[in-house]
Design an enzyme around this catalytic site. Structure first.
Site, PDB file in Angstrom:
ATOM      1  N   GLY A 113       8.555 -14.135  -0.116  1.00  0.00           N
ATOM      2  CA  GLY A 113       9.704 -15.053   0.064  1.00  0.00           C
ATOM      3  C   GLY A 113       9.114 -15.692   1.403  1.00  0.00           C
ATOM      4  O   GLY A 113       8.845 -15.260   2.674  1.00  0.00           O
ATOM      5  N   CYS A 114      10.317 -16.773   1.364  1.00  0.00           N
ATOM      6  CA  CYS A 114       9.697 -17.738   3.232  1.00  0.00           C
ATOM      7  C   CYS A 114      10.430 -17.274   4.022  1.00  0.00           C
ATOM      8  O   CYS A 114       9.290 -16.672   4.996  1.00  0.00           O
ATOM      9  CB  CYS A 114      10.619 -19.042   2.586  1.00  0.00           C
ATOM     10  SG  CYS A 114      12.071 -19.305   2.111  1.00  0.00           S
ATOM     11  N   HIS A 115      11.687 -16.540   3.876  1.00  0.00           N
ATOM     12  CA  HIS A 115      12.380 -15.378   5.299  1.00  0.00           C
ATOM     13  C   HIS A 115      11.555 -14.090   5.123  1.00  0.00           C
ATOM     14  O   HIS A 115      11.176 -14.159   6.729  1.00  0.00           O
ATOM     15  CB  HIS A 115      13.741 -15.507   4.594  1.00  0.00           C
ATOM     16  CG  HIS A 115      14.888 -16.505   4.001  1.00  0.00           C
ATOM     17  ND1 HIS A 115      14.566 -17.363   5.884  1.00  0.00           N
ATOM     18  CD2 HIS A 115      15.201 -17.107   3.533  1.00  0.00           C
ATOM     19  CE1 HIS A 115      15.615 -18.707   5.430  1.00  0.00           C
ATOM     20  NE2 HIS A 115      16.490 -18.412   4.219  1.00  0.00           N
TER      21      HIS A 115
END
Length: 312
Positions: A113-115
């Site tokens: 995921g990005c975060h």
């Protein structure tokens, strides 16, 4: 020639993957017409005739797609949240542990995921090195551009008559149930989920993840933290940056917009420490890392076809 299929090519992640791959001469893209791209039988045929497939789909759609793949030679790179901590799937973060070697031979790769990418890049090496205990209570906040919310959020921010509340940064996931927390805990080997504060702001793309630490939280010194990053980030899309500050005492969350690599820095002082990761939520936070994983599966330079800040 390696055959590639992007299932969900109309979304923001799929579009960026297509943009990066469309000019490459070493791959053949399998492309479905608009009227066929949601047809199950057409998708099934494409999934089983390609060498590598990107799933750029919502979680449930990604889960439902896996049974369609009956060709044991087809490698799947899933960009959704669905399989990031699932048995039988390799976490697609090649810079850490033995993930690069596992990705190279895996037929099921779950893209981070990005975060989570920023948090994992900052925290996992320190836990592994013993500089942070697994039972530590951490806090993290993450600034992201609105493209991370997909087409609906992009439309909201770019609408001519949008709500005035969008003019200022907005914190979300206020119940502390963000979907990236599960992988953040699992991949970093933590006993406790961090207090996580994601914030979306009025710019298209770019991400800045910060993990604050007190000196009492670490089993060592700031220099020990830097040494870990120096040793870990020698290859791939992540670099530990020790250069002098170039932004007049500021750190912009959009500085890596449209690029595919990530910068790790250590700021603060000996008592209060800031671990900071900057990257593009659509780059190393999504499409860039997915293509990096594809390149590793293909057995070629993992940065092939990607846009790096060192080439500015």
């Amino acid at each position: 020639m390696t055959k590639i299929f992007i299932d969900g090519s109309a979304g923001t992640t799929g579009l960026r993957i297509y943009d990066r791959l469309s000019a490459r001469k070493d791959i053949e893209l399998i492309i479905l017409d608009d009227e066929k791209r949601k047809d199950t039988e057409c998708r099934k045929e494409a999934l089983n005739s390609c060498d590598i497939a990107f799933l750029c789909l919502p979680d449930q759609a990604a889960i439902d797609t896996i049974p369609l793949v009956t060709n044991t030679n087809t490698a799947i790179i899933d960009t959704s949240t669905a399989h990031r901590t699932s048995a039988g799937w390799t976490y697609g973060f090649p810079e850490l542990s033995d993930f690069r070697e596992r990705i190279a031979t895996s037929k099921r790769v779950a893209n981070p995921g990005c975060h989570a990418s920023g948090f994992v890049a900052l925290v996992q090496p320190l836990v592994k090195a013993g500089l942070i205990n697994s039972n530590v209570n951490l806090t993290a906040f993450s600034l992201t551009g609105y493209s991370g919310g997909g087409k609906k959020m992009i439309a909201e921010y770019e609408s001519a008559d949008r709500c005035s509340l969008l003019d200022a940064p907005r914190q979300y996931a206020l119940t502390q149930q963000h979907k990236h927390l599960k992988e953040m805990v699992a991949i970093c080997g933590l006993d406790n989920a961090p207090v996580f504060c994601p914030i979306v702001a009025d710019y298209y793309s770019g991400m800045e993840v910060t993990v604050p630490l007190f000196a009492k939280d670490i089993n060592g010194t700031v220099e020990d933290i830097k040494n870990v990053y120096r040793n870990v980030y020698k290859k791939g899309l992540i670099r530990f940056d020790e250069s002098e500050e170039k932004e007049g005492g500021f750190m912009s969350a959009s500085s890596f917009s449209d690029y595919d690599d990530m910068q790790i820095t250590v700021k603060g002082n000996d008592e209060r420490i800031l671990l900071v990761a900057r990257f593009d939520n659509l780059g190393k936070g999504a499409s860039g890392s997915a293509i990096q994983n594809m390149n590793i599966i293909m057995g070629i330079d993992e940065t092939t076809g990607l846009k790096l800040t060192e080439e500015k």
